[in-house]
Design a protein around this motif. Sequence first.
Motif, PDB file in Angstrom:
ATOM      1  N   GLU A   1       0.876  -1.112  -0.156  1.00 19.36           N
ATOM      2  CA  GLU A   1      -0.127   0.123   0.036  1.00 19.36           C
ATOM      3  C   GLU A   1       0.698   1.236   0.080  1.00 19.36           C
ATOM      4  O   GLU A   1       0.306   2.614  -0.088  1.00 19.36           O
TER       5      GLU A   1
ATOM      6  N   ASP B   1       0.393   3.524  -2.929  1.00 23.04           N
ATOM      7  CA  ASP B   1      -1.211   3.830  -3.266  1.00 23.04           C
ATOM      8  C   ASP B   1      -1.551   5.093  -2.779  1.00 23.04           C
ATOM      9  O   ASP B   1      -1.649   5.318  -1.548  1.00 23.04           O
ATOM     10  N   PRO B   2      -1.703   6.099  -3.784  1.00 19.72           N
ATOM     11  CA  PRO B   2      -2.108   7.507  -3.010  1.00 19.72           C
ATOM     12  C   PRO B   2      -3.126   7.311  -2.259  1.00 19.72           C
ATOM     13  O   PRO B   2      -3.296   8.492  -1.283  1.00 19.72           O
ATOM     14  N   ARG B   3      -4.244   6.822  -2.564  1.00 13.33           N
ATOM     15  CA  ARG B   3      -5.495   6.701  -1.816  1.00 13.33           C
ATOM     16  C   ARG B   3      -5.348   6.348  -0.359  1.00 13.33           C
ATOM     17  O   ARG B   3      -5.587   7.119   0.682  1.00 13.33           O
ATOM     18  N   ARG B   4      -4.507   5.273  -0.298  1.00 15.59           N
ATOM     19  CA  ARG B   4      -4.262   4.709   1.075  1.00 15.59           C
ATOM     20  C   ARG B   4      -3.284   5.697   2.038  1.00 15.59           C
ATOM     21  O   ARG B   4      -3.488   6.028   2.962  1.00 15.59           O
ATOM     22  N   ARG B   5      -2.077   5.996   1.066  1.00 15.03           N
ATOM     23  CA  ARG B   5      -1.313   7.295   1.865  1.00 15.03           C
ATOM     24  C   ARG B   5      -2.204   8.448   2.571  1.00 15.03           C
ATOM     25  O   ARG B   5      -2.023   8.939   3.684  1.00 15.03           O
ATOM     26  N   ALA B   6      -3.115   8.953   1.379  1.00 13.25           N
ATOM     27  CA  ALA B   6      -4.128  10.148   2.076  1.00 13.25           C
ATOM     28  C   ALA B   6      -4.870   9.738   3.260  1.00 13.25           C
ATOM     29  O   ALA B   6      -4.941  10.459   4.031  1.00 13.25           O
ATOM     30  N   GLU B   7      -5.397   8.581   3.124  1.00 10.71           N
ATOM     31  CA  GLU B   7      -6.238   8.087   4.322  1.00 10.71           C
ATOM     32  C   GLU B   7      -5.159   7.975   5.584  1.00 10.71           C
ATOM     33  O   GLU B   7      -5.845   8.219   6.637  1.00 10.71           O
TER      34      GLU B   7
ATOM     35  N   ASN C   1      -4.459  11.376   6.886  1.00  9.08           N
ATOM     36  CA  ASN C   1      -5.576  12.488   7.544  1.00  9.08           C
ATOM     37  C   ASN C   1      -6.032  11.419   8.678  1.00  9.08           C
ATOM     38  O   ASN C   1      -6.863  12.204   9.303  1.00  9.08           O
TER      39      ASN C   1
ATOM     40  N   ALA D   1      -2.385  16.489   0.238  1.00  4.71           N
ATOM     41  CA  ALA D   1      -3.537  15.511   0.339  1.00  4.71           C
ATOM     42  C   ALA D   1      -4.144  15.577   1.650  1.00  4.71           C
ATOM     43  O   ALA D   1      -5.088  14.928   1.990  1.00  4.71           O
TER      44      ALA D   1
ATOM     45  N   THR E   1      -6.560  16.805   4.242  1.00  7.99           N
ATOM     46  CA  THR E   1      -8.045  17.535   4.588  1.00  7.99           C
ATOM     47  C   THR E   1      -8.321  17.758   5.924  1.00  7.99           C
ATOM     48  O   THR E   1      -9.287  18.418   6.189  1.00  7.99           O
TER      49      THR E   1
END
Length: 309
Positions: A38, A41-47, A50, A70, A72
Amino acid sequence: MNQPIVFIDGDQGTTGLQIHTRLSGRTDLRLFTLPDVERKDPRRRAEAINAADVAILCLPDEPAREAVGAITNPSVRVIDASSAHRTQEGWVYGFPELDLGQAERIAHAKRVSNPGCYPTGAIALLWPLVKAGLIPADYPISVHAVSGYSGAGRAGIDLYEAPGSAAAPAFQVYGLGLSHKHVPEIQHHAGLSQRPFFVPAYGAFRQGIVLTIPLQLRLLPSGVNAKRLHESLLRHYEESSHVQVMSPEWAAATTHLDPEALNDSNELRLAVFSNEAHGQVLLAAVFDNLGKGASGAAMQNLDLMLRAM
């Protein structure tokens, strides 16, 4: 209070691994990293970033900027170990000993930029003396430094420790284009009005730094000598628990500086060497590029931030 979540983004690099090791046994926080599959994986890193209370970025500059972009969740606090934000407005410089009140600013900051290894020594020597008016802001500063090969990251470690490393050079000067990325950081945080020369080098040892800055007394304000320079540094760091200002007697008795002397510590040793007959002074710093120059500084900043939560 619940245990704060600390997320390391880039824990497989040299600095990230050191930070992970330093935090892995702690019970006052929850350490989180992404599994191998992971990490890109940009999505998992952002999750992950955050969901953290504090995110420590151990990434190259551009991925570090992307990671910050990323965010928020307004509650996330960041320690960035890259050079991406070290002179950027809105970021607190993560050198607690920089000035009176700097540790408090770090403790309450949302965004902290961890200092570079070489700038840590250069700024520690220069800023107190520039601020005190003992070194003019436009002095033609030259910074010479030798680091262990781990300062080059994974590429340096592979060059010296992988099969075939016997062919690696014993010593190499680099940055000959005079555009090293640490120069703006040194100039900015040392209060210099002119761009300093910076001449870095790697030696055939894993970690540690010796950094020196030569001064000509004839170019300094009238009455400035080694004694006044030493006294100014001593005053600036008298309450600092991680910065040692060595005595004139120690300097007079010292014939060499060992870059590995403070390895595996968060200590920074400063000294003023002089030859008054020749009108010359040499400022010197010794520290671990992976300690006070990287992961040790990040831990110092993290502890300040956690205590304020």
